[in-house]
Design a protein around this motif. Structure first.
Motif, PDB file in Angstrom:
ATOM      1  N   CYS A  17      -7.910  57.018  -9.444  1.00  0.00           N
ATOM      2  CA  CYS A  17      -8.996  57.773 -10.081  1.00  0.00           C
ATOM      3  C   CYS A  17      -8.888  59.236  -9.691  1.00  0.00           C
ATOM      4  CB  CYS A  17     -10.352  57.204  -9.683  1.00  0.00           C
ATOM      5  SG  CYS A  17     -10.750  57.371  -7.930  1.00  0.00           S
ATOM      6  N   GLU A  18      -9.650  60.062 -10.359  1.00  0.00           N
ATOM      7  CA  GLU A  18      -9.696  61.493 -10.049  1.00  0.00           C
ATOM      8  C   GLU A  18     -10.374  61.682  -8.687  1.00  0.00           C
ATOM      9  OE1 GLU A  18      -8.657  64.149 -12.002  1.00  0.00           O
ATOM     10  OE2 GLU A  18      -7.786  62.685 -13.394  1.00  0.00           O
ATOM     11  N   ALA A  19      -9.998  62.710  -7.992  1.00  0.00           N
ATOM     12  CA  ALA A  19     -10.629  63.014  -6.713  1.00  0.00           C
ATOM     13  C   ALA A  19     -12.118  63.268  -6.939  1.00  0.00           C
ATOM     14  CB  ALA A  19      -9.966  64.233  -6.080  1.00  0.00           C
ATOM     15  N   GLY A  20     -12.956  62.682  -6.092  1.00  0.00           N
ATOM     16  CA  GLY A  20     -14.397  62.846  -6.213  1.00  0.00           C
ATOM     17  C   GLY A  20     -15.048  61.780  -7.088  1.00  0.00           C
ATOM     18  N   GLN A  21     -14.256  60.960  -7.774  1.00  0.00           N
ATOM     19  CA  GLN A  21     -14.790  59.924  -8.662  1.00  0.00           C
ATOM     20  C   GLN A  21     -14.799  58.532  -8.021  1.00  0.00           C
ATOM     21  OE1 GLN A  21     -16.070  60.450 -11.845  1.00  0.00           O
ATOM     22  NE2 GLN A  21     -15.951  62.567 -11.152  1.00  0.00           N
ATOM     23  N   GLU A  22     -14.461  58.475  -6.733  1.00  0.00           N
ATOM     24  CA  GLU A  22     -14.344  57.184  -6.058  1.00  0.00           C
ATOM     25  C   GLU A  22     -15.666  56.392  -6.088  1.00  0.00           C
ATOM     26  OE1 GLU A  22     -11.413  60.023  -4.080  1.00  0.00           O
ATOM     27  OE2 GLU A  22     -13.525  60.121  -4.639  1.00  0.00           O
ATOM     28  N   SER A  23     -16.773  57.059  -5.815  1.00  0.00           N
ATOM     29  CA  SER A  23     -18.052  56.331  -5.772  1.00  0.00           C
ATOM     30  C   SER A  23     -18.426  55.811  -7.159  1.00  0.00           C
ATOM     31  CB  SER A  23     -19.163  57.201  -5.194  1.00  0.00           C
ATOM     32  OG  SER A  23     -19.390  58.317  -6.011  1.00  0.00           O
ATOM     33  N   PHE A  24     -18.132  56.593  -8.201  1.00  0.00           N
ATOM     34  CA  PHE A  24     -18.403  56.126  -9.553  1.00  0.00           C
ATOM     35  C   PHE A  24     -17.539  54.910  -9.879  1.00  0.00           C
ATOM     36  CE2 PHE A  24     -17.271  56.030 -14.065  1.00  0.00           C
ATOM     37  CZ  PHE A  24     -18.517  55.793 -14.614  1.00  0.00           C
ATOM     38  N   LEU A  25     -16.276  54.943  -9.499  1.00  0.00           N
ATOM     39  CA  LEU A  25     -15.373  53.828  -9.743  1.00  0.00           C
ATOM     40  C   LEU A  25     -15.856  52.569  -9.025  1.00  0.00           C
ATOM     41  CD1 LEU A  25     -12.767  52.613 -10.873  1.00  0.00           C
ATOM     42  CD2 LEU A  25     -11.571  53.541  -8.883  1.00  0.00           C
ATOM     43  N   ARG A  26     -16.286  52.714  -7.787  1.00  0.00           N
ATOM     44  CA  ARG A  26     -16.803  51.560  -7.038  1.00  0.00           C
ATOM     45  C   ARG A  26     -18.063  50.991  -7.709  1.00  0.00           C
ATOM     46  NH1 ARG A  26     -15.147  54.811  -2.566  1.00  0.00           N
ATOM     47  NH2 ARG A  26     -13.372  53.853  -1.536  1.00  0.00           N
ATOM     48  N   TYR A  27     -18.929  51.876  -8.173  1.00  0.00           N
ATOM     49  CA  TYR A  27     -20.145  51.428  -8.860  1.00  0.00           C
ATOM     50  C   TYR A  27     -19.772  50.656 -10.128  1.00  0.00           C
ATOM     51  CZ  TYR A  27     -24.380  51.458 -11.668  1.00  0.00           C
ATOM     52  OH  TYR A  27     -25.431  51.064 -12.448  1.00  0.00           O
ATOM     53  N   ALA A  28     -18.867  51.209 -10.938  1.00  0.00           N
ATOM     54  CA  ALA A  28     -18.453  50.549 -12.185  1.00  0.00           C
ATOM     55  C   ALA A  28     -17.793  49.204 -11.881  1.00  0.00           C
ATOM     56  CB  ALA A  28     -17.504  51.452 -12.966  1.00  0.00           C
ATOM     57  N   ALA A  29     -16.982  49.163 -10.835  1.00  0.00           N
ATOM     58  CA  ALA A  29     -16.326  47.907 -10.459  1.00  0.00           C
ATOM     59  C   ALA A  29     -17.360  46.877  -9.997  1.00  0.00           C
ATOM     60  CB  ALA A  29     -15.286  48.163  -9.370  1.00  0.00           C
ATOM     61  N   ASP A  30     -18.381  47.316  -9.274  1.00  0.00           N
ATOM     62  CA  ASP A  30     -19.448  46.401  -8.848  1.00  0.00           C
ATOM     63  C   ASP A  30     -20.173  45.808 -10.065  1.00  0.00           C
ATOM     64  OD1 ASP A  30     -18.921  46.737  -6.165  1.00  0.00           O
ATOM     65  OD2 ASP A  30     -20.525  48.232  -5.850  1.00  0.00           O
ATOM     66  N   GLN A  31     -20.438  46.632 -11.067  1.00  0.00           N
ATOM     67  CA  GLN A  31     -21.075  46.141 -12.285  1.00  0.00           C
ATOM     68  C   GLN A  31     -20.190  45.096 -12.978  1.00  0.00           C
ATOM     69  OE1 GLN A  31     -24.296  47.153 -13.462  1.00  0.00           O
ATOM     70  NE2 GLN A  31     -24.239  47.810 -11.331  1.00  0.00           N
ATOM     71  N   LEU A  32     -18.911  45.388 -13.093  1.00  0.00           N
ATOM     72  CA  LEU A  32     -17.966  44.458 -13.709  1.00  0.00           C
ATOM     73  C   LEU A  32     -17.861  43.180 -12.878  1.00  0.00           C
ATOM     74  CD1 LEU A  32     -16.059  44.190 -16.113  1.00  0.00           C
ATOM     75  CD2 LEU A  32     -14.266  45.235 -14.723  1.00  0.00           C
ATOM     76  N   ASP A  33     -17.883  43.313 -11.550  1.00  0.00           N
ATOM     77  CA  ASP A  33     -17.812  42.147 -10.665  1.00  0.00           C
ATOM     78  C   ASP A  33     -19.032  41.255 -10.848  1.00  0.00           C
ATOM     79  OD1 ASP A  33     -16.676  40.527  -8.564  1.00  0.00           O
ATOM     80  OD2 ASP A  33     -18.241  41.357  -7.259  1.00  0.00           O
ATOM     81  N   GLN A  34     -20.211  41.847 -11.016  1.00  0.00           N
ATOM     82  CA  GLN A  34     -21.414  41.033 -11.238  1.00  0.00           C
ATOM     83  C   GLN A  34     -21.272  40.173 -12.489  1.00  0.00           C
ATOM     84  OE1 GLN A  34     -24.990  43.412 -11.220  1.00  0.00           O
ATOM     85  NE2 GLN A  34     -24.523  44.287  -9.209  1.00  0.00           N
ATOM     86  N   GLU A  35     -20.755  40.754 -13.546  1.00  0.00           N
ATOM     87  CA  GLU A  35     -20.548  39.991 -14.786  1.00  0.00           C
ATOM     88  C   GLU A  35     -19.470  38.932 -14.582  1.00  0.00           C
ATOM     89  OE1 GLU A  35     -22.575  40.216 -17.271  1.00  0.00           O
ATOM     90  OE2 GLU A  35     -23.600  42.008 -16.558  1.00  0.00           O
ATOM     91  N   ALA A  36     -18.392  39.268 -13.889  1.00  0.00           N
ATOM     92  CA  ALA A  36     -17.316  38.309 -13.635  1.00  0.00           C
ATOM     93  C   ALA A  36     -17.815  37.146 -12.783  1.00  0.00           C
ATOM     94  CB  ALA A  36     -16.140  39.013 -12.958  1.00  0.00           C
ATOM     95  N   GLN A  37     -18.632  37.444 -11.773  1.00  0.00           N
ATOM     96  CA  GLN A  37     -19.173  36.379 -10.921  1.00  0.00           C
ATOM     97  C   GLN A  37     -20.072  35.447 -11.743  1.00  0.00           C
ATOM     98  OE1 GLN A  37     -18.248  35.630  -7.914  1.00  0.00           O
ATOM     99  NE2 GLN A  37     -17.034  37.463  -7.548  1.00  0.00           N
ATOM    100  N   ALA A  38     -20.838  36.003 -12.677  1.00  0.00           N
ATOM    101  CA  ALA A  38     -21.683  35.176 -13.545  1.00  0.00           C
ATOM    102  C   ALA A  38     -20.814  34.253 -14.404  1.00  0.00           C
ATOM    103  CB  ALA A  38     -22.571  36.060 -14.426  1.00  0.00           C
ATOM    104  N   LEU A  39     -19.722  34.788 -14.931  1.00  0.00           N
ATOM    105  CA  LEU A  39     -18.791  33.965 -15.725  1.00  0.00           C
ATOM    106  C   LEU A  39     -18.187  32.853 -14.881  1.00  0.00           C
ATOM    107  CD1 LEU A  39     -16.817  36.623 -17.790  1.00  0.00           C
ATOM    108  CD2 LEU A  39     -18.155  34.734 -18.707  1.00  0.00           C
ATOM    109  N   LEU A  40     -17.719  33.197 -13.690  1.00  0.00           N
ATOM    110  CA  LEU A  40     -17.098  32.212 -12.804  1.00  0.00           C
ATOM    111  C   LEU A  40     -18.111  31.133 -12.419  1.00  0.00           C
ATOM    112  CD1 LEU A  40     -14.925  34.526 -10.516  1.00  0.00           C
ATOM    113  CD2 LEU A  40     -14.119  32.944 -12.286  1.00  0.00           C
ATOM    114  N   GLY A  41     -19.369  31.507 -12.249  1.00  0.00           N
ATOM    115  CA  GLY A  41     -20.410  30.533 -11.928  1.00  0.00           C
ATOM    116  C   GLY A  41     -20.645  29.554 -13.063  1.00  0.00           C
TER     117      GLY A  41
END
Length: 143
Positions: A17-41
């Motif tokens: 990612c671009e420098a300084g965008q790390e926290s945004f990337l982590r937030y977006a990944a957390d959102q995607l992970d929540q949906e993925a965990q719901a699917l896996l459940g």
């Protein structure tokens, strides 16, 4: 360009990612992970590509509904702004006449005349009437 390791659906991914965008990337990944965990459940283990596709579609659906709500709220805000402008441009209403009623407490004080005084006054009145008759009778005979 920094690399960030994110976990989605129990799988780790290295993402640049671009420098300084790390926290945004982590937030977006957390959102995607929540949906993925719901699917896996719901489905158990599914192929990585399917999991990411479905989680992305679920996020897109949630984002689409949020955007629709934002659009609706923006229209409501514009309507309210217009209403406020119209109200500000209206002349002030004429003041209403207000009748003011003031309650006043009145204390009635009755003087109590003792019965002995009442009797004495009655006797005096009777005596005065008697004397008045006497005087009238003498005046009538004197003529």
């Amino acid at each position: 360009m920094p690399n960030v390791t994110v976990t989605i659906g129990g799988r780790s991914f290295d993402v640049a990612c671009e420098a300084g965008q790390e926290s945004f990337l982590r937030y977006a990944a957390d959102q995607l992970d929540q949906e993925a965990q719901a699917l896996l459940g719901q489905t158990g283990r599914i192929p990585e590509a399917t999991m990411l596709l479905m989680a992305g579609l679920m996020l897109a659906d949630r984002t689409g509904r949020a955007e629709e709500r934002i659009t609706t709220l923006q229209h409501e805000i514009e309507a309210l702004k217009e209403e406020v402008t119209n109200l500000r441009n209206q002349p002030a209403p004429a003041p209403e006449k207000v009748e003011v009623v003031k309650e006043v407490e009145v204390e009635v004080v009755r003087e109590v005349v003792p019965p002995s005084v009442q009797q004495a006054l009655a006797d005096l009145a009777e005596r005065a009437e008697y004397l008045a008759h006497q005087i009238a009778a003498k005046a009538g005979t004197a003529e």
